[in-house]
Design a protein around this motif. Structure first.
Motif, PDB file in Angstrom:
ATOM      1  N   HIS A  11       0.842  -1.205   0.000  1.00 34.21           N
ATOM      2  CA  HIS A  11       0.000   0.000   0.000  1.00 34.21           C
ATOM      3  C   HIS A  11       0.878   1.257   0.000  1.00 34.21           C
ATOM      4  N   LEU A  15       1.393   4.245  -2.883  1.00 32.20           N
ATOM      5  CA  LEU A  15       1.251   5.676  -2.611  1.00 32.20           C
ATOM      6  C   LEU A  15       2.512   6.432  -3.019  1.00 32.20           C
ATOM      7  N   ALA A  16       3.646   5.797  -2.859  1.00 33.04           N
ATOM      8  CA  ALA A  16       4.915   6.440  -3.181  1.00 33.04           C
ATOM      9  C   ALA A  16       5.334   6.172  -4.625  1.00 33.04           C
ATOM     10  N   ARG A  17       4.437   5.574  -5.391  1.00 36.36           N
ATOM     11  CA  ARG A  17       4.715   5.259  -6.801  1.00 36.36           C
ATOM     12  C   ARG A  17       5.970   4.400  -6.954  1.00 36.36           C
ATOM     13  N   PRO A  92       7.966  12.852 -15.988  1.00 39.26           N
ATOM     14  CA  PRO A  92       7.110  11.826 -16.594  1.00 39.26           C
ATOM     15  C   PRO A  92       5.669  12.065 -16.207  1.00 39.26           C
ATOM     16  N   ARG A  93       4.772  11.784 -17.102  1.00 35.97           N
ATOM     17  CA  ARG A  93       3.362  11.928 -16.766  1.00 35.97           C
ATOM     18  C   ARG A  93       2.984  10.806 -15.806  1.00 35.97           C
ATOM     19  N   ILE A  94       2.266  11.184 -14.734  1.00 35.55           N
ATOM     20  CA  ILE A  94       1.931  10.190 -13.717  1.00 35.55           C
ATOM     21  C   ILE A  94       0.466   9.820 -13.803  1.00 35.55           C
ATOM     22  N   GLN A  97      -4.068  11.242 -14.002  1.00 39.01           N
ATOM     23  CA  GLN A  97      -4.634  12.358 -13.252  1.00 39.01           C
ATOM     24  C   GLN A  97      -4.545  13.626 -14.086  1.00 39.01           C
TER      25      GLN A  97
ATOM     26  N   PHE B 102       2.274  11.885  -3.848  1.00 34.82           N
ATOM     27  CA  PHE B 102       3.333  11.930  -4.846  1.00 34.82           C
ATOM     28  C   PHE B 102       2.753  12.375  -6.172  1.00 34.82           C
ATOM     29  N   TYR B 103       2.951  13.631  -6.480  1.00 36.75           N
ATOM     30  CA  TYR B 103       2.470  14.179  -7.735  1.00 36.75           C
ATOM     31  C   TYR B 103       3.322  15.414  -7.990  1.00 36.75           C
ATOM     32  N   ASP B 170       4.587  10.534 -23.234  1.00 37.20           N
ATOM     33  CA  ASP B 170       3.669  11.376 -22.481  1.00 37.20           C
ATOM     34  C   ASP B 170       4.437  11.951 -21.312  1.00 37.20           C
ATOM     35  N   TYR B 171       4.451  13.261 -21.218  1.00 32.41           N
ATOM     36  CA  TYR B 171       5.159  13.864 -20.104  1.00 32.41           C
ATOM     37  C   TYR B 171       4.470  15.170 -19.746  1.00 32.41           C
ATOM     38  N   SER B 172       4.911  15.746 -18.639  1.00 34.32           N
ATOM     39  CA  SER B 172       4.301  16.985 -18.169  1.00 34.32           C
ATOM     40  C   SER B 172       5.389  18.018 -17.929  1.00 34.32           C
ATOM     41  N   ARG B 297     -11.015  10.845 -11.786  1.00 32.36           N
ATOM     42  CA  ARG B 297     -10.466   9.799 -10.945  1.00 32.36           C
ATOM     43  C   ARG B 297     -11.556   9.160 -10.071  1.00 32.36           C
ATOM     44  N   ARG B 306      -2.096  10.378   4.626  1.00 31.78           N
ATOM     45  CA  ARG B 306      -1.255  10.220   5.819  1.00 31.78           C
ATOM     46  C   ARG B 306      -0.900  11.581   6.442  1.00 31.78           C
TER      47      ARG B 306
END
Ligand SMILES: [Zn+2]
Lengths: 98, 514
Positions: A11, A15-17, A92-94, A97, B102-103, B170-172, B297, B306
């Motif tokens: 899990h 969350l931390a990819r 990189p696109r994540i 979203q 993480f974003y 694909d990138y941002s 989403r 958290r």
């Protein structure tokens, strides 16, 4: 008190990819369990008269005046970035979203 | 992803009025307001809108190692004033919290926000909602759950792939200028029992919030620039049932869209429920062009942020006396002020609305305070002066016209020195920098020709010029007098009183007013 399971690690990894193998999940579950159990011993020591605290200093209201100063400038700001395009950090696109 | 349910099959929306016959909507609104501080929330970076990418960033807001945040004092002051304006309790002690995710819109991999200890709690806002078909208004009390402080995130531009510049990639691209700008989140309690008014309540609430923030001077609240943003939670339930599953619609960036998004989501959910489906708890996006929401989403895998108390900051404990000082700076609530002024000036909600929309309410109020009659102040500001401002591409308040000028022009009209038409020329002179009203009247020779002999001479000339018209009037066709009056007005370049010319003309010909 063994608390951390491989599922917990999976899990947290999501969350931390982070992508972890099954072996790694077991490996880190054992390690994290040691850390969490060690920290948990603080609770055993703390008596009821010790309130939970989030900061070691007995201070409140530490603020600064609202005065702007110039920033780094784009060149310096981007100097350490692994990838740059159009004066922006390129990442990189994540997921999907927006 | 979980197994699909009956709700995955597309269903047709139910027309709004019909949906309301079977379902009751429950709303929840989350509004984000970017504060108008000079510097960011935790560092001294400037906050100007529209700066070149990554030019308003520093080691703190880029999360470089070894940096620490320090709270902007004006951000704290601003949110307390906002909370007070929304009738909230200001807590005696609270902390910032770390929201972990993480974003790449935050370089820290967390956002500093507030979690279970918001600085303002339990308020309300009374909003005036127009009833359909212009049947007046009703006042709805919207409960405020919390108002909390956080920092805005950076701006991502998605690129690659579709642009064809890098095939398949694909990138941002990230601009961190906005990251760390103070942001206030205002969360309502569930808004129930509004029925078909729900979309209008949502719009009126956001509009009132905008007006309050503007009045407080804490933000420029420009929805088009993103300094005020609204997320709308909507659920439906059958009367007597428990509340339904809610969706959260993002991307609502204009007042009109707030209303349309709520309406469209009610219609969509009613369609799903009518078909026996279930509403999926998810984030949806509103599309300005089509006026509908589409799924984003899914919240089935709810984010686990958290939260924990931010260890890099000490608590905020607003001094009670200071809070009371701030309370004294809260202006009258905009809707209450408008209702009071409308009553004082003897005008209706529609007239008040048009003054607000024209951006001249403050100007009219100031003029009235300086002794101008309300009707006259409204007439000039919402009429000629607004027209001139639009023509010159400036805001009405930027016109060099003082309340004293309007007062003097009205006095000159009352004294018969000038008429309304000449008054427009007087304002033109004032705005063009030719001096005050009297100076313009003198310099431009703008006085009504009130010398009877001069007017009679002009009348006689007009009668000679138009013998057939003169004959008709003598024969009792009083309606024909207009042509002669018009000729006299033209001959005097508008500087005569038309009513007086008409009376003189009929007297001169010995004809009674029809
Ligand atoms: Zn900064």
């Amino acid at each position: 008190m063994s608390a951390i399971t491989p599922d917990d690690v999976a899990h947290l990894a999501r969350l931390a990819r982070l992508e972890l193998t099954a072996d790694e999940l077991d490996h880190y579950a054992a390690q994290l369990d040691v850390i969490v159990s060690s920290v948990a011993r603080v609770s055993e020591v703390a008596a009821d008269d010790v309130p939970p605290t989030s900061h070691p200093l007995p201070l409140v209201n530490v603020t600064r005046p609202d005065v702007a100063r110039p920033g780094l400038g784009a060149a310096d700001a981007l100097a350490g970035a692994p990838a740059v395009e159009d004066d922006r950090f390129r990442v990189p696109r994540i997921l999907d979203q927006d | 992803m979980s197994a699909s349910t009956a709700s995955t099959k597309p269903t047709s929306p139910v027309p709004f009025d019909e949906a309301l016959t079977r379902y009751e909507p429950v709303l929840g609104l989350e509004v984000h307001v970017e504060l108008g501080t000079e510097s960011k929330m935790f560092c001294a970076c400037p906050t100007a809108f529209g700066a070149e990418p990554n030019t308003q960033v520093c080691p703190v807001c880029l999360a470089l190692p070894g940096t620490l945040p320090v709270i902007n004092s004006i951000a704290v002051e601003s949110i307390i004033r906002m909370g007070l304006a929304l009738n909230c309790t200001i807590v005696e002690w609270c902390r910032m919290a770390r929201k972990n995710y993480f974003y790449p819109d935050m370089p820290k991999n967390y956002q500093i926000s507030q979690y279970d200890e918001p600085i303002c709690v339990d308020g309300y806002l009374d909003v005036v909602v127009p009833l359909p078909d212009g049947e007046g208004t009703t006042t709805v009390r919207v409960g405020i759950e919390r108002v909390h402080l956080e920092e805005d995130t950076g701006k991502l531009t998605h690129a690659g792939g579709a642009t064809g510049r890098i095939h398949g990639a694909d990138y941002s691209l990230v601009d961190y200028n906005r990251a760390g700008i103070p942001l206030v989140e205002i969360v309502t309690k569930p808004i129930t029992d509004t029925g078909a008014l729900a979309p209008a309540v949502a719009k009126a609430y956001v509009a009132e919030l905008r007006d309050i923030m503007r009045g407080l001077g804490v933000s420029d609240v420009k929805m088009e620039e993103g300094s005020l943003r609204c997320d709308a939670n909507v659920s439906l339930n059958r009367p007597g049932d428990e509340w339904g599953t809610r969706t959260e619609t993002k991307n609502v960036n204009s007042l009109r869209s707030v209303e349309r998004a709520v309406r469209s989501e009610i219609e969509r959910q009613a369609g799903v429920l009518d078909a026996g489906g279930r509403i999926t708890q998810e984030t949806r996006h509103f599309h300005e062009d089509t006026g509908v929401t589409t799924p984003g989403r899914s919240k089935e895998q709810a984010e686990d942020y958290r939260y924990f108390p931010e260890p890099d900051l000490v608590p905020i404990a607003p001094d009670a006396a200071w809070v009371e000082q701030l309370r004294a700076t809260i202006p009258e609530q905009p809707s209450i002020r408008r209702a009071r002024l409308a009553q004082d000036w003897g005008i209706g909600a529609f007239e008040m609305e048009s003054l607000v929309n024209a951006g001249v309410l403050q100007l009219v109020e100031t003029s009235v305070e300086e002794g101008v009659e309300p009707d006259a102040a409204r007439k000039w500001w919402a009429g000629e002066l607004l027209r001139v401002a639009n023509e010159r591409g400036v805001e009405p308040q930027d016109l060099p016209v003082a309340p004293g000028d309007i007062k003097r022009v009205e006095e000159l009209i009352a004294a018969g020195t000038i008429n309304d038409k000449l008054a427009r020329s007087v304002f033109d002179g004032i705005i063009s920098g030719e001096g005050d009203a009297d100076a313009v009247v003198a310099a431009r020779g703008l006085t009504v020709v009130s010398d009877d002999s001069a007017l009679l001479a002009a009348i006689e000339q007009a009668l000679v010029d138009q013998p057939d018209v003169a004959e008709k009037i003598r024969g009792g066709k009083v309606a024909a007098a207009g042509a002669i009056v018009g000729a006299v007005m033209k001959a005097t370049r508008g500087q005569a009183d038309a009513g007086k010319v008409r009376t003189l003309l009929l007297d001169h010909l010995g004809v009674a007013e029809g």
